[in-house]
Design an enzyme around this catalytic site. Sequence first.
Site, PDB file in Angstrom:
ATOM      1  N   PHE B  10     -14.515  -4.992  -3.379  1.00 21.41           N
ATOM      2  CA  PHE B  10     -14.717  -3.908  -2.410  1.00 21.41           C
ATOM      3  C   PHE B  10     -13.936  -4.239  -1.141  1.00 21.41           C
ATOM      4  CE2 PHE B  10     -17.697  -0.976   0.012  1.00 21.41           C
ATOM      5  CZ  PHE B  10     -17.455   0.144  -0.766  1.00 21.41           C
ATOM      6  N   THR B  98     -10.542  -7.382  -8.687  1.00 29.52           N
ATOM      7  CA  THR B  98     -10.547  -8.768  -8.239  1.00 29.52           C
ATOM      8  C   THR B  98      -9.100  -9.244  -8.119  1.00 29.52           C
ATOM      9  OG1 THR B  98     -10.671  -9.577 -10.518  1.00 29.52           O
ATOM     10  CG2 THR B  98     -12.766  -9.203  -9.372  1.00 29.52           C
ATOM     11  N   GLU B 151      -3.252   2.277 -14.013  1.00 26.87           N
ATOM     12  CA  GLU B 151      -2.113   2.927 -13.373  1.00 26.87           C
ATOM     13  C   GLU B 151      -1.655   2.201 -12.108  1.00 26.87           C
ATOM     14  OE1 GLU B 151      -0.331   5.843 -14.662  1.00 26.87           O
ATOM     15  OE2 GLU B 151       0.874   4.545 -13.428  1.00 26.87           O
ATOM     16  N   LYS B 226       5.095  -7.582 -13.037  1.00 25.50           N
ATOM     17  CA  LYS B 226       5.246  -6.131 -13.209  1.00 25.50           C
ATOM     18  C   LYS B 226       6.227  -5.825 -14.342  1.00 25.50           C
ATOM     19  CE  LYS B 226       3.867  -4.703  -8.596  1.00 25.50           C
ATOM     20  NZ  LYS B 226       4.265  -4.624  -7.187  1.00 25.50           N
ATOM     21  N   GLY B 323       0.346   2.527   0.361  1.00 25.11           N
ATOM     22  CA  GLY B 323      -0.695   1.799   1.092  1.00 25.11           C
ATOM     23  C   GLY B 323      -1.917   1.707   0.205  1.00 25.11           C
TER      24      GLY B 323
END
Lengths: 341, 341
Positions: B10, B98, B151, B226, B323
């Site tokens: 969070f 996480t 995604e 990636k 962002g």
Amino acid sequence: MNYRLAFLGFGNVGRALAELLLAKRDELKSIHDITFTVTGIATARHGQAVDASGIDLPLALELGRNGRPLNALSAGPVPDNFLEFIRCSGADLLFENTPVNYETGQPAVDHLRTALELGMHAVTANKGAVVHAYHELSELARVMGRHFFFESTVMDGAPIFSLFRSALPVVRCKSFEGVLNSTTNLILTRMETGESFEDAIAYARQTGFAETDPAGDIDGHDAAIKVAALMTVLMNTPTKPGEVAYSGIRDISMEMVADAKANGERYKLICSAEFDGQKIRGRVAPRRVSSASRFYGIEGTSSMIHFETDVLGEFSLVENDPGPQTTAYGLLADFINAVRN
Amino acid sequence: MNYRLAFLGFGNVGRALAELLLAKRDELKSIHDITFTVTGIATARHGQAVDASGIDLPLALELGRNGRPLNALSAGPVPDNFLEFIRCSGADLLFENTPVNYETGQPAVDHLRTALELGMHAVTANKGAVVHAYHELSELARVMGRHFFFESTVMDGAPIFSLFRSALPVVRCKSFEGVLNSTTNLILTRMETGESFEDAIAYARQTGFAETDPAGDIDGHDAAIKVAALMTVLMNTPTKPGEVAYSGIRDISMEMVADAKANGERYKLICSAEFDGQKIRGRVAPRRVSSASRFYGIEGTSSMIHFETDVLGEFSLVENDPGPQTTAYGLLADFINAVRN
């Protein structure tokens, strides 16, 4: 699941679609459990064929490529007109690829309406039908439990409408800006090499990117109808092409292009829509852009669209060097997405 | 239909997601008939809360923003660990946020597996889980009739995986090339203004784009993971980050950047994968590009990916100035797409 398909229009795009269906036949089956039978093909000048047991598609392609009539492939008498053809095809999905009518969208709208009323999915590359009947046909599709899809109307087969529809749920398009007409972009790019406007048009015709009468591209009609389609579908603002303020590239002289080039700049025909404080306004106009512009590097027949959204910020899609195959892909994607949803 | 949601993590992204869910609550209901209840929130350092009747999300956001513990929002005793938290949450969908583990993907893989085994959809922004367990978790999801979506692992919330999955059926990705690491692109862009490598890193840290230890970005680990994720998912080529040949931007000096600039060029950290005749090879390396390159104009934290495909030719996606909100959007889109399919 087997789907019966009807082709209304069997020109460059229709035939490219038929070839793509054949090339992807195994993947359609293995990945999506989709098989297909072509039960009807209709053309304006080379006849029609209807056969509930399936038309020989490779043979139809050969006839089509050679400009020979398709009637010999028909199992019975050939229908009198296109609406009758749609009824006789007994299809589950109609691919509508007749020429664009900027003023009314007809007769494509009637073709698509008829298909939907008969319980078919309706898929088209025809921009006219989108700007003149999007809400009517979408509502009809909804009532019939079918889909009205038209991915290939803007930027060929590049995913614009399906992007917002499926990949970007709840994203709102606030504005867009793009280079969306391949013919004018090709002409402007050729003019940078010193070619005259007339020679550049001749080249665009020769390579199949411009119509015999290229006025629709050069004067901005084609771009305006694309802006109207995007505003109608993505910005929930029903818009007719005439409501888009548009101008084309006819007034861009060789001298202007050369002067821009000498200053490291280029002319681009920019399509856009944005909220001006009172309403959403669509616009098509040539603009001289510097190398800092995202549109500077969009050369030849390539195209680009940039979106400003509410929750995904700004992003762009670029399509390089499209052709009938990419338009055909958009139609195939619409077929798959219509039947798998 | 109401869905119970659990947040594991969070921080900036998790809180941005919570804010986005609240902001889009009405549209989720009106467009997709989706309502939600947050039944669990777990953090590493600020406690946990589980409440089957629904946690007060605005209050949780306020506590989270102020770094105060969430335990007071829990209806009962707080679970001992994250796996226990997932079980106790009783959720229909887990948002796993996480930190990334480049080496093993853990503990994110265990969190996602547990969620799927319990019949939850599993959504994550964690690249480690994709490169280390994509096939296992996807197969588990399939067996359970649920979805494993991710995604936001590449290009924040820009649609990459969902594009191929939903908008581009039967399209095969043959190769790709992109600028996919925001931190290094920001640093290289700052260095063009004469800023030193160290000052540029400090700026990237200060604006939240670089970690306290920015080595993962600067040395190319993040870009390599990636590339591995894209190869694994889009090119059907399971790839670990260590199998990608990668280097970072540590050896790009101010002098090199200035020399490039003086020649109208720029350094970019380019990620790519292509078939070399024998196998598909992934690569990350700095490249000096001219203004003719499609990557030249990708400045600051923006990113771009260019795809070569079998039937849709070549196209690119550009994301400007991402962002936490755009990453959060990718998670929201995964939620909607998981439950509406």
